[in-house]
Design a protein around this motif. Structure first.
Motif, PDB file in Angstrom:
ATOM      1  N   ILE A 194       8.683  -2.320 -10.039  1.00 23.81           N
ATOM      2  CA  ILE A 194       7.684  -1.812  -8.967  1.00 23.81           C
ATOM      3  C   ILE A 194       8.539  -0.684  -8.267  1.00 23.81           C
ATOM      4  O   ILE A 194       8.534   0.268  -8.321  1.00 23.81           O
ATOM      5  CB  ILE A 194       6.084  -2.564  -8.451  1.00 23.81           C
ATOM      6  CG1 ILE A 194       6.025  -2.858 -10.358  1.00 23.81           C
ATOM      7  CG2 ILE A 194       5.801  -1.410  -8.081  1.00 23.81           C
ATOM      8  CD1 ILE A 194       4.680  -3.731 -10.177  1.00 23.81           C
ATOM      9  N   ILE A 195       8.568  -1.775  -7.372  1.00 24.50           N
ATOM     10  CA  ILE A 195       8.990  -1.042  -5.855  1.00 24.50           C
ATOM     11  C   ILE A 195      10.433  -0.083  -6.871  1.00 24.50           C
ATOM     12  O   ILE A 195      10.922   0.542  -6.325  1.00 24.50           O
ATOM     13  CB  ILE A 195       9.825  -1.903  -5.319  1.00 24.50           C
ATOM     14  CG1 ILE A 195       8.866  -2.880  -4.878  1.00 24.50           C
ATOM     15  CG2 ILE A 195      10.282  -1.255  -4.377  1.00 24.50           C
ATOM     16  CD1 ILE A 195       8.219  -2.206  -3.734  1.00 24.50           C
TER      17      ILE A 195
ATOM     18  N   ILE B  58       9.464   3.013  -8.305  1.00 26.70           N
ATOM     19  CA  ILE B  58       8.568   3.897  -7.113  1.00 26.70           C
ATOM     20  C   ILE B  58       9.889   4.618  -6.781  1.00 26.70           C
ATOM     21  O   ILE B  58       9.796   5.801  -6.063  1.00 26.70           O
ATOM     22  CB  ILE B  58       7.989   3.738  -6.314  1.00 26.70           C
ATOM     23  CG1 ILE B  58       6.735   2.935  -7.282  1.00 26.70           C
ATOM     24  CG2 ILE B  58       7.104   4.656  -5.736  1.00 26.70           C
ATOM     25  CD1 ILE B  58       5.735   1.931  -6.869  1.00 26.70           C
TER      26      ILE B  58
ATOM     27  N   ARG C 119      -6.055  -0.921   3.463  1.00 30.21           N
ATOM     28  CA  ARG C 119      -6.850  -1.243   2.253  1.00 30.21           C
ATOM     29  C   ARG C 119      -7.005   0.510   2.354  1.00 30.21           C
ATOM     30  O   ARG C 119      -7.457   1.485   1.360  1.00 30.21           O
ATOM     31  CB  ARG C 119      -7.557  -1.940   2.717  1.00 30.21           C
ATOM     32  CG  ARG C 119      -7.382  -3.404   2.372  1.00 30.21           C
ATOM     33  CD  ARG C 119      -6.964  -3.346   0.683  1.00 30.21           C
ATOM     34  NE  ARG C 119      -6.310  -4.317   0.062  1.00 30.21           N
ATOM     35  CZ  ARG C 119      -6.105  -5.590  -0.032  1.00 30.21           C
ATOM     36  NH1 ARG C 119      -6.964  -5.914   0.849  1.00 30.21           N
ATOM     37  NH2 ARG C 119      -5.441  -5.953  -0.077  1.00 30.21           N
TER      38      ARG C 119
ATOM     39  N   GLY D  56      -5.029   3.112   0.902  1.00 27.71           N
ATOM     40  CA  GLY D  56      -5.190   3.108  -0.373  1.00 27.71           C
ATOM     41  C   GLY D  56      -5.295   3.285  -0.950  1.00 27.71           C
ATOM     42  O   GLY D  56      -5.712   3.175  -2.225  1.00 27.71           O
TER      43      GLY D  56
ATOM     44  N   ALA E 229      -8.102   5.119  -3.385  1.00 19.59           N
ATOM     45  CA  ALA E 229      -8.632   5.948  -4.264  1.00 19.59           C
ATOM     46  C   ALA E 229      -9.951   5.987  -4.375  1.00 19.59           C
ATOM     47  O   ALA E 229     -11.246   7.636  -4.837  1.00 19.59           O
ATOM     48  CB  ALA E 229      -7.987   6.597  -4.911  1.00 19.59           C
TER      49      ALA E 229
ATOM     50  N   PRO F 252      -3.906   8.870  -1.647  1.00 17.71           N
ATOM     51  CA  PRO F 252      -3.746   8.876  -3.657  1.00 17.71           C
ATOM     52  C   PRO F 252      -4.763   9.818  -4.328  1.00 17.71           C
ATOM     53  O   PRO F 252      -4.041   9.978  -5.731  1.00 17.71           O
ATOM     54  CB  PRO F 252      -5.045   7.829  -3.440  1.00 17.71           C
ATOM     55  CG  PRO F 252      -5.209   6.863  -1.874  1.00 17.71           C
ATOM     56  CD  PRO F 252      -4.574   8.437  -1.179  1.00 17.71           C
TER      57      PRO F 252
ATOM     58  N   ILE G 247      -1.744  12.402  -5.065  1.00 17.30           N
ATOM     59  CA  ILE G 247      -0.661  11.522  -6.539  1.00 17.30           C
ATOM     60  C   ILE G 247      -1.801  11.436  -8.122  1.00 17.30           C
ATOM     61  O   ILE G 247      -0.946  11.885  -8.748  1.00 17.30           O
ATOM     62  CB  ILE G 247      -0.490   9.858  -6.099  1.00 17.30           C
ATOM     63  CG1 ILE G 247       0.247   9.933  -4.690  1.00 17.30           C
ATOM     64  CG2 ILE G 247       0.080   9.787  -7.328  1.00 17.30           C
ATOM     65  CD1 ILE G 247      -0.363   8.474  -3.996  1.00 17.30           C
TER      66      ILE G 247
ATOM     67  N   ALA H  42       3.792   9.463  -3.833  1.00 19.45           N
ATOM     68  CA  ALA H  42       3.522   7.585  -4.344  1.00 19.45           C
ATOM     69  C   ALA H  42       4.529   7.334  -3.283  1.00 19.45           C
ATOM     70  O   ALA H  42       4.163   5.977  -2.966  1.00 19.45           O
ATOM     71  CB  ALA H  42       3.840   7.429  -5.702  1.00 19.45           C
TER      72      ALA H  42
ATOM     73  N   LEU I 258       3.303   6.918   0.285  1.00 20.68           N
ATOM     74  CA  LEU I 258       2.272   6.269   0.510  1.00 20.68           C
ATOM     75  C   LEU I 258       2.418   4.929   0.289  1.00 20.68           C
ATOM     76  O   LEU I 258       1.851   4.094   1.704  1.00 20.68           O
ATOM     77  CB  LEU I 258       1.317   6.533  -1.125  1.00 20.68           C
ATOM     78  CG  LEU I 258      -0.320   5.483  -0.610  1.00 20.68           C
ATOM     79  CD1 LEU I 258      -0.953   5.885   0.497  1.00 20.68           C
ATOM     80  CD2 LEU I 258      -1.391   5.662  -2.336  1.00 20.68           C
ATOM     81  N   THR I 259       3.831   4.718  -0.622  1.00 25.80           N
ATOM     82  CA  THR I 259       4.477   2.922  -0.248  1.00 25.80           C
ATOM     83  C   THR I 259       4.549   2.743   0.587  1.00 25.80           C
ATOM     84  O   THR I 259       4.623   1.636   1.159  1.00 25.80           O
ATOM     85  CB  THR I 259       4.854   2.544  -1.788  1.00 25.80           C
ATOM     86  OG1 THR I 259       4.300   3.603  -3.060  1.00 25.80           O
ATOM     87  CG2 THR I 259       5.264   1.084  -2.375  1.00 25.80           C
TER      88      THR I 259
ATOM     89  N   ILE J  47       2.080   1.607   3.864  1.00 25.39           N
ATOM     90  CA  ILE J  47       1.607   1.383   3.106  1.00 25.39           C
ATOM     91  C   ILE J  47       3.020  -0.498   3.802  1.00 25.39           C
ATOM     92  O   ILE J  47       2.467  -1.141   4.696  1.00 25.39           O
ATOM     93  CB  ILE J  47       0.953   1.041   2.022  1.00 25.39           C
ATOM     94  CG1 ILE J  47      -0.378   1.690   2.489  1.00 25.39           C
ATOM     95  CG2 ILE J  47       0.755  -1.068   1.512  1.00 25.39           C
ATOM     96  CD1 ILE J  47      -0.858   1.217   0.743  1.00 25.39           C
ATOM     97  N   LEU J  48       4.257  -0.090   3.682  1.00 22.43           N
ATOM     98  CA  LEU J  48       5.260  -1.200   3.416  1.00 22.43           C
ATOM     99  C   LEU J  48       5.410  -1.781   5.138  1.00 22.43           C
ATOM    100  O   LEU J  48       5.040  -2.654   5.839  1.00 22.43           O
ATOM    101  CB  LEU J  48       6.057  -0.785   2.732  1.00 22.43           C
ATOM    102  CG  LEU J  48       6.234  -1.009   1.671  1.00 22.43           C
ATOM    103  CD1 LEU J  48       7.887  -0.779   0.965  1.00 22.43           C
ATOM    104  CD2 LEU J  48       6.017  -2.647   1.650  1.00 22.43           C
TER     105      LEU J  48
ATOM    106  N   ARG K  84       2.921  -7.841  10.249  1.00 21.15           N
ATOM    107  CA  ARG K  84       4.220  -9.247  10.115  1.00 21.15           C
ATOM    108  C   ARG K  84       4.423  -9.037  11.763  1.00 21.15           C
ATOM    109  O   ARG K  84       4.966 -10.810  11.937  1.00 21.15           O
ATOM    110  CB  ARG K  84       4.906  -9.859   9.121  1.00 21.15           C
ATOM    111  CG  ARG K  84       4.161  -9.787   8.043  1.00 21.15           C
ATOM    112  CD  ARG K  84       4.872  -9.900   6.988  1.00 21.15           C
ATOM    113  NE  ARG K  84       4.636 -10.348   5.900  1.00 21.15           N
ATOM    114  CZ  ARG K  84       4.264 -11.816   5.961  1.00 21.15           C
ATOM    115  NH1 ARG K  84       4.401 -12.937   7.067  1.00 21.15           N
ATOM    116  NH2 ARG K  84       3.314 -11.923   4.297  1.00 21.15           N
TER     117      ARG K  84
END
Lengths: 296, 285
Positions: free
Chosen positions: B30-31, B34, B205, B208, B210, B235, B238, B257, B260-261, B264-265, B272
């Motif tokens: 997925i990563i 994208i 949250r 992300g 939509a 969202p 996209i 996308a 956005l990713t 969020i990352l 963290r």
């Protein structure tokens, strides 16, 4: 230094807390009541059984049959769960019972990232990878004609989306099982897999059911990703390779035109109400499984 | 161990390893897809311009409207949810600490609300908008998303606040502070890192999602400038660009996308890192 004295500050803070708490505590009731009142118009004119089991969806003619959408939602959700459940269960057992601690430290960020990816991005990934995979490889290989946009595509995307959710709960559950239980089984001569099978799984069963139930509820309400790959055709799907339509996709696709056709807005709010009821019901039931699990 | 048992043991172990690496593999795919698609079509122009005439037919422009729109919407909703969520979480853990039954009921209600799909919040927000006669706007979007992230915010703060030892509370009382002072001055300070994590989680949250803003925030090519006007979100940008038949526009969806990713990352990396940073104000028992 302060505008108010100590006692006054306490009163202000206290009322702030109480008002917020009441707002949050009554939120589910507000949601339910609002959606119910809005869909009342529809429920007044049609019988509930008609709405749920009628197959005809022609809003401009006043025909509101939700059956194709409900069936579509159920298919997508169940197939997704059937794919996810074994993967999550096996992974959760592996990372909690078979590996060293550091492996969990690798898995946790991975799960977090999977959980953080927004559903539109999952949908985009579905269009980029899953849909072509089905239409170009899987379909021809099984000699089935398919566009790729299908129940199966939606289920595959959905099954990956709920992995982090289900896996997290399962890991927590397996971690909470006391080591003594496992040691007792091992000392009686059971192999590691026998211990897992006859002690761990049996002990954790209510928790496992709850984890799957929560995942099911989550999958049932998922909107954007499913909407993007499911095909959006109002028809009863005959096979996994047929396009379908789900309840959340119905709401999301039609909000634009719903004010122009009589009772259409009511019908969409009824769809939202159905989703709300399913979600509340599942979470309620699964909560009791968790309570039962914690009692042992 | 009989042979059958040995085979069974082996078989399931292999299955488990396969399942685990399958999840990691899927994540990597997925990563990778994208980034691979997104990096090709991203450009400086996309990040710094708003859509110009004919943007949706492949002409010039960018998605600055959606980036700023999403950031302002998510920030507004997070601030609002924080203002409602923090007092609730504190109330549960300071005022109601002796009333375990009531606390459990509240936690249960919050979990129920957490499970409600975001499209239901969207529909509910839309209904409220019609009821109060508001148009699709930044404000309506913020309010809807606030409802959606509230349970997430409260439950994650609650998880941290409930680990505050009761001795700290008793010490605060014995020095003469009242309950709300204990809550807002002692408890918040003790669990500041967890609270920040909860806020960042909710922000992720909010940015992300939509389905909840689809009805309520609307969409526009302009930059957000007023609470009462519609606002574009990432969202949705996209989603809309992807449904275009023009390949250039679809490529921009991949780039959006990626943006956005990445946002969020970065947010989740931050949350963290922050857990480790704020240890100074924390009293260790």
């Amino acid at each position: 230094m302060y505008l108010l004295n100590r006692q006054q500050r306490h009163v202000v803070n206290y009322s702030w807390m109480i008002v917020s708490l009441l707002l949050v505590a009554f939120l589910p009731f507000f949601l339910f009541l609002g959606l119910y009142l809005k869909s009342f118009l529809l429920l007044h004119d049609y019988s509930l059984v008609d709405l749920i089991f009628s197959r005809e969806w022609r809003p401009s003619n006043g025909k509101f049959g939700f059956y194709p959408f409900i069936v579509g939602s159920v298919w997508v959700t169940l197939v997704a769960m059937i794919i996810t459940a074994p993967i999550c269960l096996l992974t959760a057992i592996y990372v909690t019972q078979y590996t060293k601690k550091y492996f969990l430290r690798i898995m946790h960020p991975a799960i977090d990232i999977l959980a953080g990816i927004p559903s539109v991005v999952y949908g985009l990934w579905g269009i980029l990878v899953v849909v072509p995979f089905i239409s170009r490889y899987l379909g021809p290989w099984l000699e089935i004609k398919t566009m790729g946009y299908s129940i199966l595509a939606a289920s595959l995307v959905l099954s990956i989306m709920i992995i982090p959710f289900v896996l997290n709960i399962l890991i927590e559950i397996f971690k909470s099982i006391p080591t003594e239980l496992k040691e007792a089984a091992l000392s009686l001569g059971a192999t590691q897999w026998q211990t897992v099978k006859s002690v761990l799984l049996r002990k954790a069963m209510p928790g496992i059911i709850a984890a799957f139930g929560f995942g099911l509820a989550r999958a049932f309400g998922e909107t954007m990703a499913v909407l993007m790959v499911v095909g959006n055709v109002v028809r009863l799907p005959k096979s996994l390779f047929d396009p379908g339509y789900t309840l959340p996709a119905l709401i999301a696709n039609n909000y634009g035109e719903m004010m122009s056709i009589p009772r259409y807005d009511s019908a969409l709010m009824f769809a939202a109400l159905l989703l709300l009821i399913v979600s509340l019901f599942f979470n309620l039931v699964m909560h009791f499984f968790i309570v039962k699990y914690n009692k042992y | 161990m009989t042979l059958a048992q040995k085979i069974e043991e082996r078989f399931f172990k292999v299955l488990m390893i396969l399942a685990t690496y399958f999840i990691l593999f899927i994540l990597a795919i997925i990563i990778y897809s994208i980034f691979e698609k997104g990096v090709k079509s991203i450009s400086w122009e996309m990040l710094t311009q708003i859509p110009k005439g004919g943007y949706y037919y492949g002409k010039d422009g960018g998605i600055l409207n959606a980036i700023l729109g999403s950031l302002s919407l998510a920030t507004g909703a997070t601030v609002l949810a924080f203002l409602i969520g923090l007092p609730v979480a504190l109330y549960i853990n300071v005022f109601l600490i002796r009333n375990k039954k009531l606390v459990n009921v509240i936690r249960f209600l919050l979990d129920l609300v957490w499970g409600i799909p975001s499209i239901v919040y969207g529909a509910f927000g839309f209904m409220l908008m019609i009821f109060f006669g508001i148009q699709t706007s930044l404000l309506a979007g913020i309010l809807t998303v606030t409802l959606f992230i509230l349970p997430i915010m409260i439950r994650s703060m609650d998880e941290i606040l409930r680990t505050v030892p009761i001795g700290l509370m008793e010490a605060a009382y014995s020095l003469g502070s009242n309950k709300s002072e204990t809550a807002f001055k002692i408890f918040t300070r003790q669990s500041i890192s967890g609270i920040i994590t909860a806020v960042l989680l909710s922000f992720g949250r909010a940015i992300g999602d939509a389905a909840s803003v689809l009805f309520t925030a609307g969409y526009t090519d302009n930059l957000p400038n007023s609470l009462m006007e519609p606002v574009a979100t990432l969202p949705l940008s996209i989603f809309f660009q992807l449904s275009s038949p023009v390949p250039e526009v679809q490529n921009r969806a991949y780039a959006s996308a990626l943006v956005l990713t990445l946002i969020i990352l970065i947010v989740s990396l931050f949350s963290r890192g922050i857990g480790k940073r704020y240890h100074k104000t924390k009293i260790n028992f």
